[in-house]
Design a protein around this motif. Structure first.
Motif, PDB file in Angstrom:
ATOM      1  N   GLY A  48     -28.810  -3.778 118.930  1.00  0.00           N
ATOM      2  CA  GLY A  48     -28.813  -4.390 117.609  1.00  0.00           C
ATOM      3  C   GLY A  48     -27.784  -5.482 117.504  1.00  0.00           C
ATOM      4  N   SER A  49     -28.236  -6.699 117.338  1.00  0.00           N
ATOM      5  CA  SER A  49     -27.326  -7.785 117.016  1.00  0.00           C
ATOM      6  C   SER A  49     -28.105  -8.788 116.215  1.00  0.00           C
ATOM      7  N   GLY A  50     -27.431  -9.468 115.362  1.00  0.00           N
ATOM      8  CA  GLY A  50     -28.114 -10.483 114.584  1.00  0.00           C
ATOM      9  C   GLY A  50     -27.520 -10.597 113.203  1.00  0.00           C
ATOM     10  N   ASP A  51     -28.131 -11.441 112.408  1.00  0.00           N
ATOM     11  CA  ASP A  51     -27.652 -11.726 111.075  1.00  0.00           C
ATOM     12  C   ASP A  51     -28.139 -10.666 110.112  1.00  0.00           C
ATOM     13  N   SER A  52     -27.248 -10.047 109.387  1.00  0.00           N
ATOM     14  CA  SER A  52     -27.629  -9.035 108.416  1.00  0.00           C
ATOM     15  C   SER A  52     -27.182  -9.462 107.022  1.00  0.00           C
ATOM     16  N   LYS A  53     -27.244 -10.746 106.729  1.00  0.00           N
ATOM     17  CA  LYS A  53     -26.758 -11.256 105.460  1.00  0.00           C
ATOM     18  C   LYS A  53     -27.656 -10.887 104.294  1.00  0.00           C
ATOM     19  N   SER A  54     -28.946 -10.597 104.507  1.00  0.00           N
ATOM     20  CA  SER A  54     -29.823 -10.314 103.387  1.00  0.00           C
ATOM     21  C   SER A  54     -29.356  -9.099 102.606  1.00  0.00           C
ATOM     22  N   ARG A  55     -28.907  -8.088 103.243  1.00  0.00           N
ATOM     23  CA  ARG A  55     -28.297  -6.934 102.616  1.00  0.00           C
ATOM     24  C   ARG A  55     -27.425  -6.327 103.683  1.00  0.00           C
ATOM     25  N   PRO A  56     -26.224  -6.826 103.818  1.00  0.00           N
ATOM     26  CA  PRO A  56     -25.392  -6.452 104.953  1.00  0.00           C
ATOM     27  C   PRO A  56     -25.019  -4.987 104.968  1.00  0.00           C
ATOM     28  N   ALA A  57     -24.942  -4.466 106.153  1.00  0.00           N
ATOM     29  CA  ALA A  57     -24.378  -3.140 106.319  1.00  0.00           C
ATOM     30  C   ALA A  57     -22.919  -3.279 105.973  1.00  0.00           C
ATOM     31  N   GLN A  58     -22.455  -2.361 105.178  1.00  0.00           N
ATOM     32  CA  GLN A  58     -21.089  -2.483 104.708  1.00  0.00           C
ATOM     33  C   GLN A  58     -20.251  -1.380 105.308  1.00  0.00           C
ATOM     34  N   SER A  59     -19.160  -1.735 105.877  1.00  0.00           N
ATOM     35  CA  SER A  59     -18.258  -0.754 106.448  1.00  0.00           C
ATOM     36  C   SER A  59     -17.215  -0.394 105.414  1.00  0.00           C
ATOM     37  N   GLY A  91     -39.630  12.821 106.435  1.00  0.00           N
ATOM     38  CA  GLY A  91     -38.534  12.265 107.224  1.00  0.00           C
ATOM     39  C   GLY A  91     -38.431  10.758 107.156  1.00  0.00           C
ATOM     40  N   ASP A  92     -39.402  10.087 106.550  1.00  0.00           N
ATOM     41  CA  ASP A  92     -39.348   8.631 106.423  1.00  0.00           C
ATOM     42  C   ASP A  92     -38.188   8.250 105.509  1.00  0.00           C
ATOM     43  N   VAL A  93     -37.419   7.244 105.874  1.00  0.00           N
ATOM     44  CA  VAL A  93     -36.271   6.801 105.090  1.00  0.00           C
ATOM     45  C   VAL A  93     -36.692   6.423 103.669  1.00  0.00           C
ATOM     46  N   ALA A  94     -37.893   5.899 103.491  1.00  0.00           N
ATOM     47  CA  ALA A  94     -38.356   5.486 102.169  1.00  0.00           C
ATOM     48  C   ALA A  94     -38.431   6.647 101.182  1.00  0.00           C
ATOM     49  N   LEU A  95     -38.492   7.881 101.664  1.00  0.00           N
ATOM     50  CA  LEU A  95     -38.530   9.048 100.786  1.00  0.00           C
ATOM     51  C   LEU A  95     -37.172   9.348 100.169  1.00  0.00           C
ATOM     52  N   MET A 150     -39.724  -8.107 105.744  1.00  0.00           N
ATOM     53  CA  MET A 150     -40.751  -7.135 105.351  1.00  0.00           C
ATOM     54  C   MET A 150     -40.255  -6.286 104.181  1.00  0.00           C
ATOM     55  N   PRO A 151     -40.496  -6.728 102.940  1.00  0.00           N
ATOM     56  CA  PRO A 151     -39.984  -6.015 101.774  1.00  0.00           C
ATOM     57  C   PRO A 151     -40.352  -4.533 101.742  1.00  0.00           C
ATOM     58  N   LEU A 184     -23.761   5.989 109.716  1.00  0.00           N
ATOM     59  CA  LEU A 184     -24.653   5.044 109.050  1.00  0.00           C
ATOM     60  C   LEU A 184     -25.472   5.830 108.033  1.00  0.00           C
ATOM     61  N   ILE A 185     -25.386   5.415 106.774  1.00  0.00           N
ATOM     62  CA  ILE A 185     -26.194   6.022 105.728  1.00  0.00           C
ATOM     63  C   ILE A 185     -27.287   5.024 105.391  1.00  0.00           C
ATOM     64  N   ARG A 186     -28.532   5.428 105.597  1.00  0.00           N
ATOM     65  CA  ARG A 186     -29.696   4.588 105.328  1.00  0.00           C
ATOM     66  C   ARG A 186     -30.356   5.104 104.055  1.00  0.00           C
ATOM     67  N   VAL A 187     -30.619   4.211 103.093  1.00  0.00           N
ATOM     68  CA  VAL A 187     -31.116   4.630 101.793  1.00  0.00           C
ATOM     69  C   VAL A 187     -32.380   3.841 101.435  1.00  0.00           C
ATOM     70  N   SER A 188     -33.342   4.533 100.835  1.00  0.00           N
ATOM     71  CA  SER A 188     -34.641   3.971 100.480  1.00  0.00           C
ATOM     72  C   SER A 188     -34.556   2.762  99.563  1.00  0.00           C
ATOM     73  N   HIS A 189     -35.424   1.801  99.819  1.00  0.00           N
ATOM     74  CA  HIS A 189     -35.508   0.618  98.965  1.00  0.00           C
ATOM     75  C   HIS A 189     -36.138   0.928  97.614  1.00  0.00           C
ATOM     76  N   TYR A 190     -36.716   2.114  97.444  1.00  0.00           N
ATOM     77  CA  TYR A 190     -37.292   2.493  96.156  1.00  0.00           C
ATOM     78  C   TYR A 190     -36.215   2.815  95.122  1.00  0.00           C
ATOM     79  N   LEU A 191     -34.984   2.994  95.551  1.00  0.00           N
ATOM     80  CA  LEU A 191     -33.890   3.216  94.612  1.00  0.00           C
ATOM     81  C   LEU A 191     -33.357   1.875  94.128  1.00  0.00           C
ATOM     82  N   THR A 192     -32.847   1.863  92.925  1.00  0.00           N
ATOM     83  CA  THR A 192     -32.232   0.637  92.404  1.00  0.00           C
ATOM     84  C   THR A 192     -30.925   0.398  93.154  1.00  0.00           C
TER      85      THR A 192
END
Length: 177
Positions: free
Chosen positions: A27-38, A109-113, A140-141, A154-162
């Protein structure tokens, strides 16, 4: 099946294929759209014991998180558990604020849930995974998500949440050891 639902499933299938095929790449690249925050400086943090422990601490602060399911090497859809540079433990969970109609057709188990907690051997690997996910899902919205890095977790959270709801997970992550 309605045309809208068929289109949604096609987009999700295409995105899932991209994630599964590409998840083993570095994994490398630009994550400016919604950056992972440390939330902690990488050099000052210790790895969380495991994803189940981190999830338990997070769920204590986010009561809508529920139905956690640990991932094993056999059940990992990404085939990354225990691989070099990848997560050493992972757990998925649901969030009761997400409408069932929004997630129709998704696999358990899908992150979107709701989301997932992935624990890595070191903070650099967690940051690399978050950056990779952000890069792959950027255009890909239907596959975007909120990613929060706290040390080696790393905490991954669904895009269905505000954004505010997802931010509760970030605040909870700040309380991790």
């Amino acid at each position: 099946m309605s045309q809208t639902r068929t289109m949604r499933l096609a987009v999700l299938a295409a995105g899932t294929t991209l994630l599964v095929v590409g998840c083993s790449a570095s994994g490398s690249g630009d994550s400016k759209s919604r950056p992972a925050q440390s939330s902690a400086a990488p050099s000052a943090s210790r790895p969380a014991a495991d994803a189940a422990g981190a999830y338990k601490a997070i769920a204590a602060n986010v009561p809508s998180a529920a139905n956690s399911a640990p991932i094993t090497a056999e059940s990992d859809p990404n085939h990354l558990l225990g691989r070099p540079g990848q997560y050493t433990s992972k757990i998925t969970f649901s969030d009761s604020r997400i409408k069932a109609a929004d997630t129709e057709g998704l696999e358990p188990g899908d992150v979107a849930l709701g989301g997932a907690v992935e624990v890595f051997a070191n903070p650099a690997d967690a940051q690399a995974r978050a950056a990779y996910i952000q890069t792959v899902t950027k255009g890909m919205p239907a596959l975007t998500e909120y990613d929060y890095v706290h040390g080696s977790t790393l905490i991954r959270v669904s895009h269905y949440l505000t954004p505010g709801q997802a931010g509760e997970y970030e605040t909870a992550a700040d309380k991790l050891p």
